[in-house]
Design a protein around this motif. Structure first.
Motif, PDB file in Angstrom:
ATOM      1  N   TYR A   1      -8.718   9.999  -3.156  1.00 51.95           N
ATOM      2  CA  TYR A   1      -8.695   9.105  -1.993  1.00 51.95           C
ATOM      3  C   TYR A   1      -8.489   9.901  -0.703  1.00 51.95           C
TER       4      TYR A   1
ATOM      5  N   PHE B   1     -11.896   4.720  -3.789  1.00 51.45           N
ATOM      6  CA  PHE B   1     -10.651   5.359  -4.211  1.00 51.45           C
ATOM      7  C   PHE B   1      -9.418   4.769  -3.533  1.00 51.45           C
ATOM      8  N   ALA B   2      -9.592   3.743  -2.717  1.00 55.53           N
ATOM      9  CA  ALA B   2      -8.459   3.104  -2.054  1.00 55.53           C
ATOM     10  C   ALA B   2      -7.607   2.355  -3.084  1.00 55.53           C
TER      11      ALA B   2
END
Length: 701
Positions: free
Chosen positions: A181, A540-541
């Motif tokens: 992330y 990817f959060a």
């Protein structure tokens, strides 16, 4: 997928252990028990059982399982020569790791070998990085995947949603997702910066395009302006040529050759009239100043006679001789007078006493010498007198000669002065006569009147000068007309310079348009890259793939927990990992937690007994460790259960041993550390015996 197999562990002066060697490959279920002979009240506590696991962690990572490092790991009794060596295998490759502390030979260094090849780098930090690349995990992941300890076993069922999420995400590789992330965010920022750079360049090119278009427009206006100005200059120059030619034509009509010839004839006529006027009488000739005759005086006075000087010299010499002879006569007279005084005295040479007879010869000699000197004296007196008389005669003669010359010079001077005075009188008379003639000549000149003729001559000459000036002006005007005509031709042949400027700026504009087109395409690609990068950030959060991660690992955790807890509780207790929970109002919301249920008891974890809670904690913790091990890059064929049997009843302990037996079959070796007497469940065991502040490791016979 390659696996890491720990083969042997050698310990020297580490924590409480003085020395010991352990073979850890395929040992199955291996019990580590302790005997503390230094403190009978402690039983096995403090013997150094857990130091075995600490030694393994310290050798591989420089820090123990309980967080100790530096000089704190050195045995307090030995105080030096601390060394732990681990041999492990990955496939066919065998590695040896040796870490020293305050060691005589190894100092405080870390050594790494692959077979016989030394992989040790310049610093321990670099060597540690090399080692962790080989192991494929950090110390945190290493301990989480192989170690279950009473002191570090988490109370998973009692954790909050946030705490449990963070722990499971880390165990399931969430750290990598978090790192991904951050990487995605960084790449998105870099993509935005790169797009901004291109956008800035595109805007700069747009401004350049606008500036060039403005310059082209101005250059085109300058083309028109230059052409108009050039045409005006040509028209002005052609008018100047016409004016000059008209002026020259008018001047030529006045300044004809005939007109000039008339002026020249007129001047000559006036000059002839002036010459015809009566000529004045010639000017009288001035008298010449008198030329005086050379003076015949003074004659030089005669020099003294030549012989007088020689006579004076002879007189001087003879007087010296006379003085000398007179002095000698005086000396002889004095000697003769006092000669008898020597009678009776001793001779200065022979010391004989003088007598009168001895002095007779001397008296005779004195008389003879005195006679000779008198003769010489008389002769000198005569010579001196004769010479002095001759000198006086010569001086009288010289005096008379001087008087005669002086008289002759006086008469000659009087005669010369008389001649000069006569010449001066004649010149004065001639000068007076010339002055009278000059006055008469001036009077005759004054009677002549040529002023009108001279004035007419001046006017005629001025007109001729003006005529010549007009002729010169004609030449100048014609030359100017020629120069202007040449300038007109140059102006007509000149190329408009702004046309090249328009062409040049147009070419630059074409290039800028081409570059801007390419930049636009590049900017579109950069913007697409930004969108892709933002999409990666969204993936990817925390609410992206990381949220789905919990859903993906929950079935695995439930399966492993059910296996372990079913064995420990004989199926009476269930622990379920859930990603949603029910509020007090009965509404469902996102909540990651462990739901515990006892078929024959309470419905939640807090209501379980201490032993039951212990079983749930062991089962959930081991399930979480299985998750870590399953996702490890290089799984380790080793598991450590450090006092996990504490607070379990006999039935729970029996079931735990069964679980550990199963785990030993999959991992090869399970180290069980316990201060309880569980030797009946474990066939293979070692003893850590402490005595005199140091422990040794004893293998079972």
């Amino acid at each position: 997928m390659s696996q890491i197999t720990i083969e042997t562990l050698q310990i020297e002066n580490f924590l409480s252990i003085k020395e010991g060697t352990l073979n850890l490959e395929n040992r199955g279920l291996l019990l580590i028990q302790g005997i503390n002979e230094d403190d009978s009240s402690a039983n096995s506590n403090g013997a150094g059982k857990s130091s075995v696991v600490d030694a393994l962690s310290w050798a591989l990572y420089g820090i123990t399982a309980r967080g100790r490092s530096g000089d704190k790991v050195v045995n307090r009794t030995a105080k030096k020569n601390c060394r732990v060596e681990v041999k492990f295998r990955e496939g066919e490759d065998v590695y040896t790791v040796t870490r020293y502390r305050k060691h005589t030979k190894g100092k405080s260094r870390l050594h790494l070998f692959k077979g016989e090849s030394d992989l040790t780098l310049g610093t321990d930090k670099l060597t540690q990085e090399q080692l962790e690349k080989i192991l494929g995990c950090s110390q945190e992941v290493f301990m989480a995947s192989i170690y279950a300890g009473q002191g570090c076993m988490p109370n998973l069922p009692a954790m909050t949603d946030k705490e449990l999420k963070e722990l499971v995400e880390e165990a399931a590789g969430g750290k990598a997702l978090e790192a991904a992330y951050e990487i995605a965010r960084k790449r998105a920022q870099e993509a935005e910066k790169a797009a901004l750079v291109v956008a800035t360049r595109y805007e700069t090119q747009e401004r350049t395009q606008g500036a060039l278009e403005l310059q082209i427009e101005e250059a085109r206006e300058n083309v028109t302006g230059w052409a108009s100005e050039n045409a005006g200059q040509i028209a002005t120059a052609e008018k100047s040529v016409n004016d000059a030619l008209t002026k020259a034509k008018g001047l030529k009509e006045k300044a004809t050759p005939e007109a000039r010839a008339g002026l020249e004839a007129r001047i000559e006529s006036i000059k002839a009239d002036i010459a015809s006027v009566a000529s004045p009488p010639p000017a009288p000739i001035a008298p010449v100043a008198p030329s005086y005759p050379a003076a015949a005086y003074p004659k030089p006075r005669p020099l003294p006679p030549a012989g007088s000087a020689a006579l004076a010299v002879n007189v001087g010499k003879n007087k010296v001789k006379l003085e000398h002879a007179t002095k000698q006569l005086g000396n002889l007279a004095h000697e003769l007078k006092h000669l008898n005084d020597k009678v009776g005295t001793a001779c200065g040479e022979c010391s004989k006493t003088y007598e009168e007879g001895d002095l007779a010869a001397r008296k005779t000699t004195i008389a003879k010498q005195a006679g000779e000197l008198k003769t010489e004296r008389d002769t000198l007196i005569s010579l001196i007198a004769a010479d002095e008389a001759s000198i006086r005669e010569l001086e009288e003669l010289h005096k008379r000669q001087i008087e005669e010359v002086d008289l002759e010079n006086s008469l000659a001077a009087d005669e010369h002065r008389a001649v000069c005075a006569s010449l001066d009188a004649e010149y004065e008379e001639a000068r007076e006569t010339h002055q009278k003639a000059l006055d008469a000549h001036r009077a005759a000149i004054a009677k002549l009147d040529t002023s009108k003729l001279l004035a007419a001559l001046t006017v005629a000459q001025s007109e001729l000068t003006a005529f010549d000036s007009v002729v010169a002006d004609i030449k100048t005007t014609l030359t100017l007309a020629k120069t202007i005509r040449e300038r007109v031709e140059e102006l007509k042949a000149a190329t408009n310079p702004w046309e090249k400027e328009v062409e040049k700026r147009s070419e630059e504009l074409d290039r800028v348009l081409d570059v801007r087109k390419a930049t636009r395409e590049e900017l579109d690609l950069k913007n697409e890259a930004v969108e892709v990068a933002k999409a990666a950030v969204a993936v990817f959060a925390p609410n992206g793939i990381r949220g789905e991660l919990l859903d993906s690992v929950t079935p695995f955790l439930n399966d492993r927990t059910a296996t372990y807890l079913g064995a420990l509780s004989d199926g009476n207790i269930e622990a379920t990992w859930l990603t949603v929970g029910e509020t007090e109002k009965g509404e469902l919301r996102e909540k990651f937690h462990i739901d515990v249920d006892n078929k024959h008891g309470d419905e939640d974890f807090e209501g379980l007994s201490g032993g039951e809670q212990r079983k749930v904690r062991i089962a959930t913790a081991m399930a979480l460790q299985d998750l870590v091990a399953s996702r490890a890059h290089k799984p380790l064929k080793l598991f450590v259960a450090d006092e996990v049997d504490d607070a379990l009843d006999v039935s729970g302990l029996e079931r735990l041993m069964g679980i550990l037996e199963d785990k030993a079959r999959t991992t090869g070796t399970v180290l069980t550390i316990s201060h309880n007497d569980i030797g009946d469940w474990v066939r293979d065991h070692i003893t850590v015996r402490k005595s005199g502040g140091q422990s040794i490791i004893e293998e079972a016979a």
